[in-house]
Design an enzyme around this catalytic site. Structure first.
Site, PDB file in Angstrom:
ATOM      1  N   LYS A  12     -15.097  59.370  -4.133  1.00  0.00           N
ATOM      2  CA  LYS A  12     -15.731  60.491  -4.972  1.00  0.00           C
ATOM      3  C   LYS A  12     -15.182  60.581  -6.335  1.00  0.00           C
ATOM      4  O   LYS A  12     -15.525  61.383  -7.036  1.00  0.00           O
ATOM      5  CB  LYS A  12     -15.424  61.897  -4.130  1.00  0.00           C
ATOM      6  CG  LYS A  12     -16.163  61.790  -2.899  1.00  0.00           C
ATOM      7  CD  LYS A  12     -16.054  63.168  -2.021  1.00  0.00           C
ATOM      8  CE  LYS A  12     -16.843  63.296  -0.671  1.00  0.00           C
ATOM      9  NZ  LYS A  12     -16.705  64.344   0.221  1.00  0.00           N
ATOM     10  N   ASN A  13     -14.049  59.934  -6.551  1.00  0.00           N
ATOM     11  CA  ASN A  13     -13.728  59.629  -8.128  1.00  0.00           C
ATOM     12  C   ASN A  13     -14.703  59.063  -9.154  1.00  0.00           C
ATOM     13  O   ASN A  13     -14.901  57.795  -8.918  1.00  0.00           O
ATOM     14  CB  ASN A  13     -12.440  58.874  -7.952  1.00  0.00           C
ATOM     15  CG  ASN A  13     -11.709  58.829  -9.324  1.00  0.00           C
ATOM     16  OD1 ASN A  13     -12.342  58.900 -10.414  1.00  0.00           O
ATOM     17  ND2 ASN A  13     -10.416  58.953  -9.223  1.00  0.00           N
ATOM     18  N   LYS A  16     -13.632  55.961 -11.079  1.00  0.00           N
ATOM     19  CA  LYS A  16     -13.837  54.743 -10.313  1.00  0.00           C
ATOM     20  C   LYS A  16     -15.254  54.241 -10.238  1.00  0.00           C
ATOM     21  O   LYS A  16     -15.587  53.166 -10.435  1.00  0.00           O
ATOM     22  CB  LYS A  16     -13.027  54.888  -8.872  1.00  0.00           C
ATOM     23  CG  LYS A  16     -11.669  55.113  -9.130  1.00  0.00           C
ATOM     24  CD  LYS A  16     -11.238  54.789  -7.534  1.00  0.00           C
ATOM     25  CE  LYS A  16      -9.771  55.257  -7.289  1.00  0.00           C
ATOM     26  NZ  LYS A  16      -9.189  55.294  -5.847  1.00  0.00           N
ATOM     27  N   ASP A  73      -7.608  50.978  -2.238  1.00  0.00           N
ATOM     28  CA  ASP A  73      -6.279  51.611  -2.099  1.00  0.00           C
ATOM     29  C   ASP A  73      -5.164  51.319  -3.133  1.00  0.00           C
ATOM     30  O   ASP A  73      -4.968  49.861  -3.011  1.00  0.00           O
ATOM     31  CB  ASP A  73      -5.827  51.461  -0.559  1.00  0.00           C
ATOM     32  CG  ASP A  73      -4.391  52.513  -0.248  1.00  0.00           C
ATOM     33  OD1 ASP A  73      -4.971  53.798  -0.796  1.00  0.00           O
ATOM     34  OD2 ASP A  73      -3.715  52.272   0.413  1.00  0.00           O
ATOM     35  N   LYS A 181      -6.611  49.738 -21.385  1.00  0.00           N
ATOM     36  CA  LYS A 181      -6.121  50.137 -19.975  1.00  0.00           C
ATOM     37  C   LYS A 181      -7.076  48.997 -19.180  1.00  0.00           C
ATOM     38  O   LYS A 181      -6.257  48.308 -18.171  1.00  0.00           O
ATOM     39  CB  LYS A 181      -6.446  51.464 -19.319  1.00  0.00           C
ATOM     40  CG  LYS A 181      -5.882  51.742 -18.017  1.00  0.00           C
ATOM     41  CD  LYS A 181      -6.301  53.065 -17.463  1.00  0.00           C
ATOM     42  CE  LYS A 181      -5.900  53.191 -16.031  1.00  0.00           C
ATOM     43  NZ  LYS A 181      -5.959  54.787 -15.585  1.00  0.00           N
ATOM     44  N   HIS A 186      -4.114  47.503 -12.853  1.00  0.00           N
ATOM     45  CA  HIS A 186      -4.080  46.899 -11.794  1.00  0.00           C
ATOM     46  C   HIS A 186      -5.561  46.780 -11.121  1.00  0.00           C
ATOM     47  O   HIS A 186      -6.108  45.829 -10.667  1.00  0.00           O
ATOM     48  CB  HIS A 186      -3.325  47.573 -10.645  1.00  0.00           C
ATOM     49  CG  HIS A 186      -3.443  49.042 -10.588  1.00  0.00           C
ATOM     50  ND1 HIS A 186      -3.529  49.818 -11.731  1.00  0.00           N
ATOM     51  CD2 HIS A 186      -3.770  49.917  -9.412  1.00  0.00           C
ATOM     52  CE1 HIS A 186      -3.754  51.034 -11.523  1.00  0.00           C
ATOM     53  NE2 HIS A 186      -3.850  51.247 -10.150  1.00  0.00           N
TER      54      HIS A 186
END
Length: 205
Positions: A12-13, A16, A73, A181, A186
């Site tokens: 829900k971000n 992202k 994750d 960024k 990552h």
């Protein structure tokens, strides 16, 4: 006309979601998020590794939604803390999730440890699960090496970004522009590995 193939991102971000949408629109793939499926409950992350949690989320939601699902994750690994916060990064200081409390706890646990012993890395595991029963979930990962600062720096990003020092830029992650960024993060590195696999995994080429 054939409708666009859909991919569901298990988050829900919205930050992202935007990262994934930018990647997939180049391949005519439509991105949905968990905001589009409010009836779906979040999958409990019971895995002991980032990979296990990503696969757990992707696989469970793929079966519930009968759709291709991507789940990530990710978290912070600090060598001097024996790998903590690790898979507990989002809840390191307990419930409810609180970025500032998590940062405070890391800084407290590293108190009096010199900078050169504060080596750390961000780690991201991205899993893709398919509704077809015969296709196993697939996974890519990415890392970003750095050190933990003694105090917060910068206003950008989220999570542990204000205390994560990136040697390539000689700045905290939270001092970087989004382009800077994405080039070294990552998640950015994992997304680029995923991009190489899109024709094979999503388009059947």
């Amino acid at each position: 006309m054939e409708s666009m193939k859909q991919v569901v991102v298990a988050t829900k971000n919205m930050g992202k979601v935007r990262e994934f949408a930018e990647l997939f629109e180049r391949f005519d793939l439509e991105v949905k998020s968990l905001h589009d499926f409010p009836h779906i409950e979040e999958v409990e992350e019971t895995g002991e590794t980032f990979e296990e949690n990503a696969i757990l989320k992707a696989d469970s939601l793929s079966r519930q939604l009968n759709a291709i699902v991507i789940a990530d994750d990710s978290g912070l690994i600090v060598d001097a803390l024996n790998g903590k916060p690790g898979v507990y990064s989002a809840r390191f200081a307990g419930e409810p999730k609180d970025d500032q409390a998590n940062i405070d706890k890391v800084l407290q646990e590293l108190n009096e440890i010199p900078f050169d012993k504060r080596k750390a890395r961000f780690y991201c595991a991205l899993a893709v699960a398919f509704p077809e029963g015969d296709k196993k979930p697939v996974i890519v990962n990415g890392t970003c090496e750095g050190f933990i600062l003694e105090q917060r720096r910068g206003e950008n990003g989220f999570g542990y970004d204000p205390i994560f020092y990136v040697e390539e830029y000689k700045k905290a992650m939270a001092e970087l522009s989004s382009d800077e960024k994405n080039a070294i993060s990552h998640r950015g590195r994992a997304l680029r590995k995923l991009e190489e696999k899109i024709p094979e995994w999503f388009l059947g080429e």
